[in-house]
Scaffold this active site. Structure first.
Site, short mmCIF file in Angstrom:
data_model
loop_
_atom_site.label_atom_id
_atom_site.label_comp_id
_atom_site.label_asym_id
_atom_site.label_seq_id
_atom_site.Cartn_x
_atom_site.Cartn_y
_atom_site.Cartn_z
N LYS A 13 0.92 -0.98 -0.03
CA LYS A 13 -0.10 0.01 0.00
C LYS A 13 0.96 1.19 -0.16
O LYS A 13 0.53 2.12 -0.68
CB LYS A 13 -0.83 -0.09 1.23
CG LYS A 13 -1.93 -1.15 1.38
CD LYS A 13 -2.95 -0.88 2.29
CE LYS A 13 -2.63 -0.69 3.72
NZ LYS A 13 -1.93 -2.06 4.16
N ARG A 86 -10.31 0.60 8.55
CA ARG A 86 -9.51 -0.57 8.66
C ARG A 86 -10.54 -1.50 9.49
O ARG A 86 -10.35 -2.62 9.85
CB ARG A 86 -8.25 -0.45 9.85
CG ARG A 86 -7.19 -0.77 8.85
CD ARG A 86 -6.10 -0.71 9.85
NE ARG A 86 -4.76 -1.30 9.48
CZ ARG A 86 -3.70 -0.58 9.12
NH1 ARG A 86 -3.82 0.43 8.44
NH2 ARG A 86 -2.53 -1.46 9.02
N ARG A 120 11.38 -6.61 5.21
CA ARG A 120 11.23 -5.11 4.76
C ARG A 120 12.09 -4.27 5.31
O ARG A 120 12.29 -4.42 6.60
CB ARG A 120 9.62 -4.64 4.93
CG ARG A 120 9.54 -3.27 4.54
CD ARG A 120 7.84 -3.06 4.22
NE ARG A 120 7.19 -3.21 5.58
CZ ARG A 120 5.72 -2.87 5.67
NH1 ARG A 120 5.33 -2.72 4.58
NH2 ARG A 120 4.96 -3.05 6.63
N ARG A 150 10.81 -1.30 10.63
CA ARG A 150 9.81 -0.89 11.14
C ARG A 150 9.78 -1.63 12.56
O ARG A 150 9.89 -3.10 12.65
CB ARG A 150 8.47 -1.08 10.46
CG ARG A 150 8.08 0.43 10.26
CD ARG A 150 7.00 0.37 9.23
NE ARG A 150 5.59 -0.35 9.71
CZ ARG A 150 4.55 -0.44 9.26
NH1 ARG A 150 4.34 0.32 7.89
NH2 ARG A 150 3.49 -0.93 9.93
N ARG A 161 -1.07 -8.68 13.43
CA ARG A 161 -1.39 -7.81 12.25
C ARG A 161 -2.36 -8.39 11.16
O ARG A 161 -3.30 -7.87 10.53
CB ARG A 161 -0.29 -6.85 11.57
CG ARG A 161 0.20 -6.00 12.87
CD ARG A 161 1.76 -5.40 12.11
NE ARG A 161 1.76 -4.74 11.11
CZ ARG A 161 2.85 -4.46 10.21
NH1 ARG A 161 4.03 -5.05 10.73
NH2 ARG A 161 2.52 -3.73 9.30
P1 AMP Z 1 0.29 0.68 8.86
O1 AMP Z 1 1.50 1.62 8.70
O2 AMP Z 1 -1.05 1.09 7.94
O3 AMP Z 1 0.58 -0.86 8.60
O4 AMP Z 1 -0.21 0.80 10.34
C1 AMP Z 1 0.64 0.50 11.33
C2 AMP Z 1 -0.45 0.23 12.58
O5 AMP Z 1 -1.09 1.49 12.99
C3 AMP Z 1 -1.40 -0.82 12.55
O6 AMP Z 1 -1.11 -1.96 12.65
C4 AMP Z 1 -2.29 -0.34 13.35
O7 AMP Z 1 -1.95 -0.49 14.96
C5 AMP Z 1 -2.19 1.22 13.61
N1 AMP Z 1 -3.03 1.77 12.52
C6 AMP Z 1 -2.96 2.23 11.27
N2 AMP Z 1 -4.29 2.67 10.76
C7 AMP Z 1 -5.12 2.42 11.61
C8 AMP Z 1 -6.64 2.55 11.47
N3 AMP Z 1 -7.07 3.14 10.62
N4 AMP Z 1 -7.29 2.21 12.64
C9 AMP Z 1 -6.56 1.70 13.76
N5 AMP Z 1 -5.40 1.26 13.90
C10 AMP Z 1 -4.73 1.80 12.54
#
Ligand code: AMP
Length: 208
Positions: A13, A86, A120, A150, A161
């Site tokens: 993404k 999400r 990654r 990360r 996740r």
């Molecule tokens: P990402 O960078 O999109 O993979 O997001 C990393 C982490 O941030 C996720 O595993 C969630 O813990 C949190 N997170 C990101 N977007 C959301 C969302 N829309 N709702 C709740 N938690 C989120």
């Protein structure tokens, strides 16, 4: 054009979002990036978010929805949401404060995701790599900065996740499908540039 970018962790993404935002001049809003910036800045939101992110769980809806709502009220042009909504609650909330034209779903085989995420390596400039393609290099090819992993890209958190994605986020595929707003790109084993080629075909067709 207001787009949602949907996909499991590791589906690419972030990489596609940067390319799409640039080509179509969309404001890129990544909730994950917003949380990471808050964690780095030591804010209250960051402190709260960290415990959920470390556990591979979703940050509470009230906090997340407020952040996105705040960002969207500042803009009147096109935007692309990366990592939001999400779950169904967030999608329903979003419908109350924004009009979504398309949900672009990046579909990647589950078996590829674990290796992709754990391998990654990121750069502060936004570039991301897989260790297998770096040949031992530790610096970014684009800007020369040191790459990092990360904190939540580790086998324990990744399992949680992926489970969170399958249980809470994947129902959004049918949510937007039922509204005729879904376009899926089957990423298979395509390179990021090949995936972007497919994404462009979808978006160009959609805009016309
Ligand atoms: P990402 O960078 O999109 O993979 O997001 C990393 C982490 O941030 C996720 O595993 C969630 O813990 C949190 N997170 C990101 N977007 C959301 C969302 N829309 N709702 C709740 N938690 C989120």
């Amino acid at each position: 054009m207001n787009i949602i970018l949907l996909g499991a962790p590791g589906a690419g993404k972030g990489t596609q979002a940067a390319k799409i935002a640039e080509k179509y001049s969309l404001l890129h809003i990544s909730t994950g990036d917003i949380f990471r910036a808050n964690i780095k800045g030591g804010t209250e939101i960051g402190k709260l978010a960290k415990s959920y992110i470390d556990a591979g769980k979703l940050v509470p809806d009230e906090v997340t929805c407020e952040i996105v709502k705040g960002r969207l009220t500042e803009i009147n042009d096109g935007f692309m949401l990366d990592g939001f909504p999400r779950n169904l609650f967030q999608a329903q909330e979003l419908d109350k404060f924004a009009k979504i034209d398309l949900c672009l779903n990046l579909d990647v085989d589950d078996r590829l995701l674990l290796d992709r995420i754990c391998g990654r390596r990121m750069c502060v400039c936004g570039a991301s790599y897989h260790v297998s393609s770096l040949g031992g290099k530790t610096a970014c090819e684009k800007c020369g900065k040191e790459l990092y992993q990360r904190e939540d890209d580790n086998p324990q958190t990744v399992g949680a996740r992926l489970e969170t994605y399958n249980k809470q986020t994947s129902p959004l595929i049918s949510y937007y499908g039922k509204q005729n707003k879904l376009a899926t790109v089957d990423c298979g084993t395509m390179s990021p540039d090949e995936v972007f080629g497919c994404v462009v075909k979808v978006l160009d067709k959609f805009i016309k």
